[in-house]
Design a protein around this motif. Structure first.
Motif, PDB file in Angstrom:
ATOM      1  N   ARG A 124      -5.331   2.252 -11.857  1.00 11.60           N
ATOM      2  CA  ARG A 124      -4.688   2.400 -13.165  1.00 11.60           C
ATOM      3  C   ARG A 124      -5.323   3.553 -13.924  1.00 11.60           C
ATOM      4  NH1 ARG A 124      -1.091  -2.256 -13.828  1.00 11.60           N
ATOM      5  NH2 ARG A 124      -0.755  -1.631 -16.000  1.00 11.60           N
ATOM      6  N   GLN A 176      -0.801   3.338 -17.152  1.00 19.76           N
ATOM      7  CA  GLN A 176      -0.201   2.932 -15.889  1.00 19.76           C
ATOM      8  C   GLN A 176      -0.698   3.773 -14.720  1.00 19.76           C
ATOM      9  OE1 GLN A 176       4.072   2.823 -16.620  1.00 19.76           O
ATOM     10  NE2 GLN A 176       3.900   0.915 -17.760  1.00 19.76           N
ATOM     11  N   LEU A 177      -0.145   4.964 -14.500  1.00 21.36           N
ATOM     12  CA  LEU A 177      -0.459   5.749 -13.312  1.00 21.36           C
ATOM     13  C   LEU A 177      -1.093   7.087 -13.684  1.00 21.36           C
ATOM     14  CD1 LEU A 177       2.862   5.154 -11.361  1.00 21.36           C
ATOM     15  CD2 LEU A 177       0.610   4.313 -10.671  1.00 21.36           C
ATOM     16  N   HIS A 214       0.833  -1.205   0.000  1.00 15.38           N
ATOM     17  CA  HIS A 214       0.000   0.000   0.000  1.00 15.38           C
ATOM     18  C   HIS A 214       0.868   1.254   0.000  1.00 15.38           C
ATOM     19  CE1 HIS A 214      -3.682  -2.292   0.536  1.00 15.38           C
ATOM     20  NE2 HIS A 214      -3.095  -2.970   1.507  1.00 15.38           N
ATOM     21  N   ARG A 245      -7.595  -1.689  -9.442  1.00 18.34           N
ATOM     22  CA  ARG A 245      -6.826  -2.824  -9.948  1.00 18.34           C
ATOM     23  C   ARG A 245      -7.726  -4.016 -10.312  1.00 18.34           C
ATOM     24  NH1 ARG A 245      -3.885  -4.346  -5.539  1.00 18.34           N
ATOM     25  NH2 ARG A 245      -2.082  -3.040  -6.011  1.00 18.34           N
ATOM     26  N   TRP A 276       5.758  -3.287 -10.346  1.00 16.02           N
ATOM     27  CA  TRP A 276       4.631  -2.579  -9.765  1.00 16.02           C
ATOM     28  C   TRP A 276       3.302  -3.061 -10.340  1.00 16.02           C
ATOM     29  CZ3 TRP A 276       5.806   1.581  -6.360  1.00 16.02           C
ATOM     30  CH2 TRP A 276       7.161   1.918  -6.308  1.00 16.02           C
ATOM     31  N   SER A 277       2.281  -3.015  -9.508  1.00 16.53           N
ATOM     32  CA  SER A 277       0.898  -3.181  -9.938  1.00 16.53           C
ATOM     33  C   SER A 277       0.058  -2.264  -9.047  1.00 16.53           C
ATOM     34  CB  SER A 277       0.426  -4.633  -9.806  1.00 16.53           C
ATOM     35  OG  SER A 277      -0.920  -4.752 -10.260  1.00 16.53           O
ATOM     36  N   PRO A 278      -0.081  -0.989  -9.430  1.00 12.13           N
ATOM     37  CA  PRO A 278      -0.744  -0.010  -8.546  1.00 12.13           C
ATOM     38  C   PRO A 278      -2.216  -0.309  -8.321  1.00 12.13           C
ATOM     39  CG  PRO A 278      -0.333   0.919 -10.723  1.00 12.13           C
ATOM     40  CD  PRO A 278       0.380  -0.399 -10.694  1.00 12.13           C
ATOM     41  N   SER A 279      -2.735   0.215  -7.223  1.00 10.17           N
ATOM     42  CA  SER A 279      -4.125  -0.046  -6.859  1.00 10.17           C
ATOM     43  C   SER A 279      -5.108   0.640  -7.798  1.00 10.17           C
ATOM     44  CB  SER A 279      -4.390   0.404  -5.421  1.00 10.17           C
ATOM     45  OG  SER A 279      -4.149   1.805  -5.283  1.00 10.17           O
ATOM     46  N   ASP A 310       2.517   2.630  -3.078  1.00  8.11           N
ATOM     47  CA  ASP A 310       1.374   1.942  -3.657  1.00  8.11           C
ATOM     48  C   ASP A 310       1.768   1.082  -4.854  1.00  8.11           C
ATOM     49  OD1 ASP A 310      -1.460   1.403  -4.107  1.00  8.11           O
ATOM     50  OD2 ASP A 310      -1.205   2.650  -5.891  1.00  8.11           O
ATOM     51  N   GLY A 311       1.472  -0.208  -4.767  1.00  6.39           N
ATOM     52  CA  GLY A 311       1.638  -1.095  -5.903  1.00  6.39           C
ATOM     53  C   GLY A 311       2.977  -1.788  -6.024  1.00  6.39           C
TER      54      GLY A 311
END
Length: 238
Positions: free
Chosen positions: A65, A191-192, A22, A207, A60-63, A25-26
């Motif tokens: 997108r 992505q972000l 968290h 996500r 990374w895999s952010p919460s 983040d990600g």
């Protein structure tokens, strides 16, 4: 408090996305390599690399997108007039390495870049294998803007974009979406979220929702003609 971060092995597997931190983040894992096989495995699972010079490879895999849905990006009157007045021309995959270098160049008030030489070489290898692609914006023989990213099925995963004249990065995005829609796609993953993307109306997608969208798109296909080296004709009609 120290946080445990899984370190990747030679195997191409990643930790479950539920283990992503968290804060920050990600952040999901570290290490491994940037081989085409690992990069493609990552994108198919909603994961991407992002790190700075001197850092280990971070995954990374952010919460949340940032995405553009098909037909979302449109020319406004100002861009339409600018495009006609400046005589911009557009192309696909004509100058991939130059576009990546343009994206890697330090920006105003930014002393370094995350598109380090290791990343540039990795995405060039993906390009040679037909997975990574670029959109170029030209004014006569000068490259004045562009973007690059990875196509996963019917989803284009944008990595970075740049402009040397106002508005050319946005024009590259619009040209990309028009090209995708013509050949069976249209979704663009950015992505972000950031202030610039927000100004263009980018969608903020949790996500879990993104992963549900990714699954059918990743198994779909874009017509190969989409990525042939070619000039593009940007549609500027109302």
């Amino acid at each position: 408090m120290a946080v445990f971060l899984p370190e990747l092995t030679q195997q191409l597997s990643f930790p479950p996305l539920s283990q992503a931190l968290h804060e920050p983040d990600g952040l999901l894992a570290m290490g491994g390599d940037l081989s085409p096989a690992r990069l493609l495995a990552a994108y198919h699972q909603g994961i991407f690399p992002w790190f700075c010079q001197g850092d280990p490879i971070l995954w990374w895999s952010p919460s949340v997108r940032a995405l553009f849905e098909p037909n979302q990006l449109q020319l406004n009157r100002t861009l339409r007039k600018q495009c006609r007045r400046m005589g911009y021309q557009f192309s696909v995959n004509q100058a991939f390495q130059r576009v990546v270098a343009g994206c890697a160049a330090p920006r105003a008030r930014q002393s370094d870049t995350w598109i380090v030489p290791q990343m540039q070489q990795a995405y060039y290898q993906l390009h040679l294998q037909g997975h990574a692609h670029s959109i170029e914006v030209w004014q006569q023989d000068s490259l004045v803007g562009g973007l690059y990213g990875v196509c996963i099925g019917q989803l284009f995963c944008g990595e970075s974009m740049f402009n040397r004249q106002p508005g050319t990065a946005r024009l590259a995005l619009i040209a990309l979406q028009q090209q995708l829609q013509q050949h069976g796609g249209g979704w663009i993953d950015c992505q972000l979220p950031n202030d610039y993307l927000n100004s263009l109306g980018v969608l903020h997608m949790p996500r879990a929702h993104y992963l549900r969208l990714l699954q059918p798109l990743a198994t779909g296909s874009i017509h190969p003609a989409c990525w042939q080296v070619q000039p593009l004709q940007l549609r500027t009609d109302d």
